[in-house]
Design a protein around this motif. Structure first.
Motif, PDB file in Angstrom:
ATOM      1  N   PRO A 101       0.819  -1.208   0.000  1.00  0.00           N
ATOM      2  CA  PRO A 101       0.000   0.000   0.000  1.00  0.00           C
ATOM      3  C   PRO A 101       0.854   1.260   0.000  1.00  0.00           C
ATOM      4  N   ALA A 102       0.397   2.264  -0.720  1.00  0.00           N
ATOM      5  CA  ALA A 102       1.138   3.507  -0.856  1.00  0.00           C
ATOM      6  C   ALA A 102       1.055   4.345   0.421  1.00  0.00           C
ATOM      7  N   LEU A 103       1.777   5.437   0.428  1.00  0.00           N
ATOM      8  CA  LEU A 103       1.748   6.503   1.428  1.00  0.00           C
ATOM      9  C   LEU A 103       2.620   6.257   2.644  1.00  0.00           C
ATOM     10  N   GLY A 104       3.219   5.068   2.770  1.00  0.00           N
ATOM     11  CA  GLY A 104       4.283   4.890   3.732  1.00  0.00           C
ATOM     12  C   GLY A 104       3.875   4.654   5.176  1.00  0.00           C
ATOM     13  N   ASN A 105       4.890   4.763   6.033  1.00  0.00           N
ATOM     14  CA  ASN A 105       4.810   4.393   7.440  1.00  0.00           C
ATOM     15  C   ASN A 105       3.822   5.255   8.220  1.00  0.00           C
ATOM     16  N   THR A 106       3.867   6.557   7.974  1.00  0.00           N
ATOM     17  CA  THR A 106       2.991   7.475   8.714  1.00  0.00           C
ATOM     18  C   THR A 106       1.530   7.107   8.541  1.00  0.00           C
ATOM     19  N   TRP A 107       1.140   6.880   7.309  1.00  0.00           N
ATOM     20  CA  TRP A 107      -0.258   6.553   7.047  1.00  0.00           C
ATOM     21  C   TRP A 107      -0.628   5.185   7.605  1.00  0.00           C
ATOM     22  N   THR A 108       0.272   4.208   7.490  1.00  0.00           N
ATOM     23  CA  THR A 108      -0.017   2.847   7.945  1.00  0.00           C
ATOM     24  C   THR A 108      -0.439   2.824   9.410  1.00  0.00           C
ATOM     25  N   HIS A 109       0.219   3.621  10.255  1.00  0.00           N
ATOM     26  CA  HIS A 109      -0.086   3.629  11.686  1.00  0.00           C
ATOM     27  C   HIS A 109      -1.412   4.317  11.997  1.00  0.00           C
ATOM     28  N   CYS A 110      -1.967   5.039  11.027  1.00  0.00           N
ATOM     29  CA  CYS A 110      -3.233   5.736  11.268  1.00  0.00           C
ATOM     30  C   CYS A 110      -4.441   4.867  10.953  1.00  0.00           C
ATOM     31  N   VAL A 111      -4.218   3.748  10.303  1.00  0.00           N
ATOM     32  CA  VAL A 111      -5.305   2.871   9.888  1.00  0.00           C
ATOM     33  C   VAL A 111      -5.555   1.811  10.957  1.00  0.00           C
ATOM     34  N   ASN A 112      -6.798   1.656  11.377  1.00  0.00           N
ATOM     35  CA  ASN A 112      -7.142   0.621  12.358  1.00  0.00           C
ATOM     36  C   ASN A 112      -7.270  -0.754  11.714  1.00  0.00           C
ATOM     37  N   THR A 113      -7.916  -0.797  10.562  1.00  0.00           N
ATOM     38  CA  THR A 113      -8.140  -2.063   9.853  1.00  0.00           C
ATOM     39  C   THR A 113      -7.727  -1.899   8.397  1.00  0.00           C
ATOM     40  N   ARG A 114      -6.899  -2.812   7.923  1.00  0.00           N
ATOM     41  CA  ARG A 114      -6.452  -2.776   6.516  1.00  0.00           C
ATOM     42  C   ARG A 114      -6.959  -4.019   5.809  1.00  0.00           C
ATOM     43  N   LEU A 115      -7.729  -3.806   4.746  1.00  0.00           N
ATOM     44  CA  LEU A 115      -8.273  -4.884   3.933  1.00  0.00           C
ATOM     45  C   LEU A 115      -7.650  -4.793   2.540  1.00  0.00           C
ATOM     46  N   ILE A 116      -6.920  -5.822   2.165  1.00  0.00           N
ATOM     47  CA  ILE A 116      -6.220  -5.848   0.887  1.00  0.00           C
ATOM     48  C   ILE A 116      -7.094  -6.510  -0.162  1.00  0.00           C
ATOM     49  N   LEU A 117      -7.191  -5.878  -1.322  1.00  0.00           N
ATOM     50  CA  LEU A 117      -7.925  -6.440  -2.446  1.00  0.00           C
ATOM     51  C   LEU A 117      -6.931  -6.851  -3.520  1.00  0.00           C
ATOM     52  N   GLN A 118      -7.116  -8.046  -4.096  1.00  0.00           N
ATOM     53  CA  GLN A 118      -6.199  -8.515  -5.125  1.00  0.00           C
ATOM     54  C   GLN A 118      -6.906  -9.463  -6.084  1.00  0.00           C
ATOM     55  N   TYR A 119      -6.301  -9.627  -7.258  1.00  0.00           N
ATOM     56  CA  TYR A 119      -6.769 -10.628  -8.209  1.00  0.00           C
ATOM     57  C   TYR A 119      -6.214 -11.982  -7.791  1.00  0.00           C
ATOM     58  N   ASP A 120      -6.983 -13.041  -8.024  1.00  0.00           N
ATOM     59  CA  ASP A 120      -6.479 -14.372  -7.663  1.00  0.00           C
ATOM     60  C   ASP A 120      -6.278 -15.259  -8.887  1.00  0.00           C
ATOM     61  N   GLY A 121      -6.238 -14.648 -10.080  1.00  0.00           N
ATOM     62  CA  GLY A 121      -5.931 -15.398 -11.283  1.00  0.00           C
ATOM     63  C   GLY A 121      -7.130 -15.988 -11.985  1.00  0.00           C
ATOM     64  N   SER A 122      -8.327 -15.734 -11.496  1.00  0.00           N
ATOM     65  CA  SER A 122      -9.542 -16.241 -12.133  1.00  0.00           C
ATOM     66  C   SER A 122     -10.554 -15.109 -12.207  1.00  0.00           C
ATOM     67  N   ASN A 123     -11.822 -15.456 -12.397  1.00  0.00           N
ATOM     68  CA  ASN A 123     -12.851 -14.422 -12.477  1.00  0.00           C
ATOM     69  C   ASN A 123     -13.126 -13.772 -11.126  1.00  0.00           C
ATOM     70  N   SER A 124     -12.831 -14.456 -10.052  1.00  0.00           N
ATOM     71  CA  SER A 124     -13.069 -13.896  -8.721  1.00  0.00           C
ATOM     72  C   SER A 124     -11.828 -13.185  -8.214  1.00  0.00           C
ATOM     73  N   ARG A 125     -12.000 -12.449  -7.127  1.00  0.00           N
ATOM     74  CA  ARG A 125     -10.917 -11.685  -6.521  1.00  0.00           C
ATOM     75  C   ARG A 125     -10.893 -11.994  -5.036  1.00  0.00           C
ATOM     76  N   GLN A 126      -9.887 -11.494  -4.365  1.00  0.00           N
ATOM     77  CA  GLN A 126      -9.728 -11.795  -2.944  1.00  0.00           C
ATOM     78  C   GLN A 126      -9.715 -10.534  -2.097  1.00  0.00           C
ATOM     79  N   LEU A 127     -10.351 -10.618  -0.954  1.00  0.00           N
ATOM     80  CA  LEU A 127     -10.220  -9.628   0.117  1.00  0.00           C
ATOM     81  C   LEU A 127      -9.431 -10.289   1.236  1.00  0.00           C
ATOM     82  N   ILE A 128      -8.344  -9.662   1.654  1.00  0.00           N
ATOM     83  CA  ILE A 128      -7.485 -10.217   2.696  1.00  0.00           C
ATOM     84  C   ILE A 128      -7.482  -9.294   3.914  1.00  0.00           C
ATOM     85  N   ILE A 129      -7.773  -9.849   5.070  1.00  0.00           N
ATOM     86  CA  ILE A 129      -7.672  -9.081   6.322  1.00  0.00           C
ATOM     87  C   ILE A 129      -6.193  -9.056   6.702  1.00  0.00           C
TER      88      ILE A 129
END
Length: 364
Positions: free
Chosen positions: A291-319
């Protein structure tokens, strides 16, 4: 706390007008003056000045609450994401008073998650009696009202007769510069109270910062860090003071890291591909996205949910980061009815490794 808006703390209309005429907007503006200066500037008696200072000082002191009260509030003011499994993993969904980030590459569905969340907030609020309005800050002009209509018609056909009412509860800002966004955030606390907002969405927080403040020089990096720190402080203050849910989207960037120098040509099954040794040491680099914006921003987020492609028609949400949930991955698809969460993914080794990469800090 010192940046709280005076408009929400002062009830006396005459005093509000005096503060506005003197350009006093925040608690800090008043408390930075001596009592004598306050009395002279605002034309207050000593008793009136003392009462004002007592109120402002009290607003700066964090209030305590029991763990039981906190748990009851979290259960009452959580926003469901539409999946029993995902909601259970997050202990109820997205919690009021926190900042939640959706991060991922272009086209993976960050804006679709924002629209999905906005619709669920408006519709769930009607049945629960909570705040139902949504403030939506769109920095990439990606918001489409017709998409909201489509999601409601396809996913919640019983709410179709109330589409106009639902749309009237989503208040849209589309800032085009850093200055515009800063001005909006400065007055957003008052706006959220006036509109009875229960959800604030910023899509995306990275767009303007990366567009206007190009990384590279030390001054540019410092300017970006300071700007992000200012925005983060405002968003966290709004979330906590108004007890609303703040959702932001973030872009991703590439990050390079050094590995140990290796001898090129050695029969190293992980690093080398040649069958002879030149005896020359070379630095080997690995790259991954984060994720962009670096260390300062990372510490301000309580919950980070990563979205990515998984190589098929569906995608993934990662806690990837949560104060209550373990690492977990859920597959989802984007359809006419919005986000459809399929279920938890069994590929534990893959996504844990992937998440650990996302938790590393960068200065992008």
């Amino acid at each position: 706390m010192a940046m709280r808006r005076l408009a929400r703390l002062v009830e006396d209309q005459e005093l509000k007008e005096k503060l506005a005429r003197c350009n006093f907007k925040t608690v800090k503006d008043v408390l930075s003056l001596s009592p004598l200066q306050i009395m002279s500037t605002l034309q207050l008696s000593s008793e009136e000045c003392e009462a004002l200072l007592d109120r402002l000082y009290a607003s700066c002191v964090p209030k305590y609450q029991s763990a039981f009260t906190l748990s009851q509030e979290e259960e009452k003011f959580s926003l469901s994401l539409g999946s029993n499994q995902l909601d259970a993993m997050l202990h109820g969904g997205l919690h009021a008073g926190t900042v939640i980030e959706f991060a991922g590459p272009a086209g993976v569905g960050k804006t679709q998650w924002c629209l999905h969340t906005a619709v669920r907030a408006v519709l769930s609020g009607e049945s629960s009696g909570r705040n139902t309005s949504v403030i939506y800050i769109d920095t990439e002009t990606a918001f489409r009202a017709e998409r909201i209509v489509e999601i409601i018609c396809k996913r919640y056909p019983e709410s179709e007769p109330r589409i106009s009412e639902c749309l009237s509860k989503i208040f849209l800002y589309q800032p085009s510069t850093i200055s515009n966004l800063s001005q909006i955030l400065e007055t957003l606390e008052v706006t959220a109270v006036e509109k009875d907002a229960g959800l604030l969405i910023v899509d995306s927080i990275a767009s303007l910062a990366r567009k206007e403040i190009m990384a590279g020089s030390s001054q540019a990096n410092i300017a970006r860090v300071n700007q992000l720190a200012s925005w983060a402080a405002r968003l966290k203050s709004i979330a906590q003071q108004l007890n609303i849910c703040v959702v932001v989207t973030n872009q991703v960037t590439s990050r390079f890291s050094d590995k140990e120098p290796v001898i090129t040509g050695e029969a190293n099954e992980d690093e080398a591909e040649t069958s002879f040794s030149t005896g020359v040491k070379e630095n080997v680099y690995s790259t991954h996205i984060t994720p962009a914006l670096g260390n300062t921003w990372t510490h301000c987020v309580n919950t980070r949910l990563i979205l990515q492609y998984d190589g098929s028609n569906s995608r993934q949400l990662i806690i990837a980061k949560s104060p209550v949930a373990p690492f977990a991955a859920f597959s989802y698809i984007i359809g006419a009815g919005g986000i459809e969460i399929k279920g938890i993914e069994p590929r534990i080794v893959y996504f844990v490794s992937y998440c650990m990469r996302f938790l590393s800090f960068d200065l992008g």
